[in-house]
Design an enzyme around this catalytic site. Structure first.
Site, mmCIF file in Angstrom:
data_model
loop_
_atom_site.group_PDB
_atom_site.id
_atom_site.type_symbol
_atom_site.label_atom_id
_atom_site.label_comp_id
_atom_site.label_asym_id
_atom_site.label_seq_id
_atom_site.Cartn_x
_atom_site.Cartn_y
_atom_site.Cartn_z
ATOM 1 N N LYS A 125 0.865 -1.185 0.000
ATOM 2 C CA LYS A 125 0.000 0.000 0.000
ATOM 3 C C LYS A 125 0.899 1.231 0.000
ATOM 4 O O LYS A 125 1.193 1.825 1.042
ATOM 5 C CB LYS A 125 -0.961 -0.024 1.198
ATOM 6 N N LEU A 182 -4.372 -5.302 -4.091
ATOM 7 C CA LEU A 182 -4.087 -5.000 -2.690
ATOM 8 C C LEU A 182 -4.938 -5.912 -1.803
ATOM 9 O O LEU A 182 -6.120 -6.118 -2.088
ATOM 10 C CB LEU A 182 -4.429 -3.533 -2.387
#
Ligand SMILES: Cc1ncc(COP(=O)(O)O)c(C=O)c1O
Length: 253
Positions: free
Chosen positions: A114, A170
């Site tokens: 991230k 993600l």
């Protein structure tokens, strides 16, 4: 690297999961989180209390620190900052009705990190908004990975399908919570990247993230999609997620 953590009823939701991901992201760029998880969690909760935030988010960012510009890692002290922001009350079950625009996935192969380096995501999102849509959905070799700032889910014949977290996806904290709720409810889950045609023909489509919870998809590239409404499994999963949010609030009071 960064995290966005939801605050409900004055409490950080799924904070340990966010701090775990922060440590993984930091490890992915060879940076160490300069605080132990316990004290960091306490510091975040303390800021929420001092700011008297009821419903909102914490934005947390970790960078290598202040140093002259250079590509070589500096010997600086990392900068860890976090701040609060108020958000409107949670959305109704099923969330916003959203329209997607397909965008080719030009991102690197470490989307599990991230990172604040979000240029392809930002460009994709703006193309979507300029086309009158709400989110950009990344497609690579005919498969759907995720959206510019949310994970993508399809429901086909009662099975929940979402791409596995990894190179191009993600590991969303909301995604993980939804998959747990689905399994708990006995819903069949397949973690694989849905084909584009398969996803376009799915019975239900939704996207999920910390700030939006769940939003149901009603359009895609200017055509109806996801049945053009919030489907029954989407609604059920969102209700289940909300129950989890409410019980987390109640437990920690
Ligand atoms: C690219 C991308 N995928 C997925 C998500 C959803 O992750 P989370 O549920 O942890 O907010 C985000 C959140 O911002 C994101 O930026």
């Amino acid at each position: 690297v960064y995290e966005v953590i939801r605050v409900y009823g004055g409490r950080a939701f799924l904070l340990p999961e966010h701090l775990d991901r922060l440590a993984r992201s930091a490890g992915g760029i060879r940076l160490e989180v300069p605080m132990e998880t316990g004290p960091l969690a306490s510091a975040v909760e303390d800021l929420i209390a001092r700011g008297r935030l009821d419903c909102g988010m914490v934005y947390l960012q970790l960078t290598r620190g202040r140093a002259p510009r250079n590509h070589v890692f500096p010997r600086a002290r990392p900068t860890l900052l976090f701040y609060l922001r108020e958000l409107p009350p949670p959305p109704p079950t099923g969330g916003e009705a959203v329209r997607l625009l397909s965008v080719a996935d030009e991102r690197w192969r470490n989307c599990w990190i991230k990172s604040i380096a979000l240029l392809p995501n930002v460009l994709a999102k703006n193309r979507a908004v300029e086309a009158g849509c709400d989110e950009a959905v990344f497609i690579e070799e005919g498969r759907v990975s995720e959206c510019s700032a949310s994970n993508f889910f399809a429901v086909a014949k009662g099975t929940l399908i979402t791409a596995p977290a990894g190179e191009k996806v993600l590991g969303g904290i909301t995604r993980a919570a939804i998959l747990e709720e689905a399994r708990r409810l006995g819903v069949k889950v397949e973690e694989r990247s849905p084909g584009e045609a398969e996803a376009r023909a799915a019975d239900e489509l939704f996207i999920a993230s910390t700030t939006r919870e769940i939003s149901h998809v009603v359009g895609w590239d200017g055509k109806p999609a996801g049945g053009g409404r919030c489907g029954p499994l989407t609604r059920r999963l969102h209700k289940s997620l909300r129950r989890r949010i409410e019980s987390a609030q109640a437990r920690r009071r």
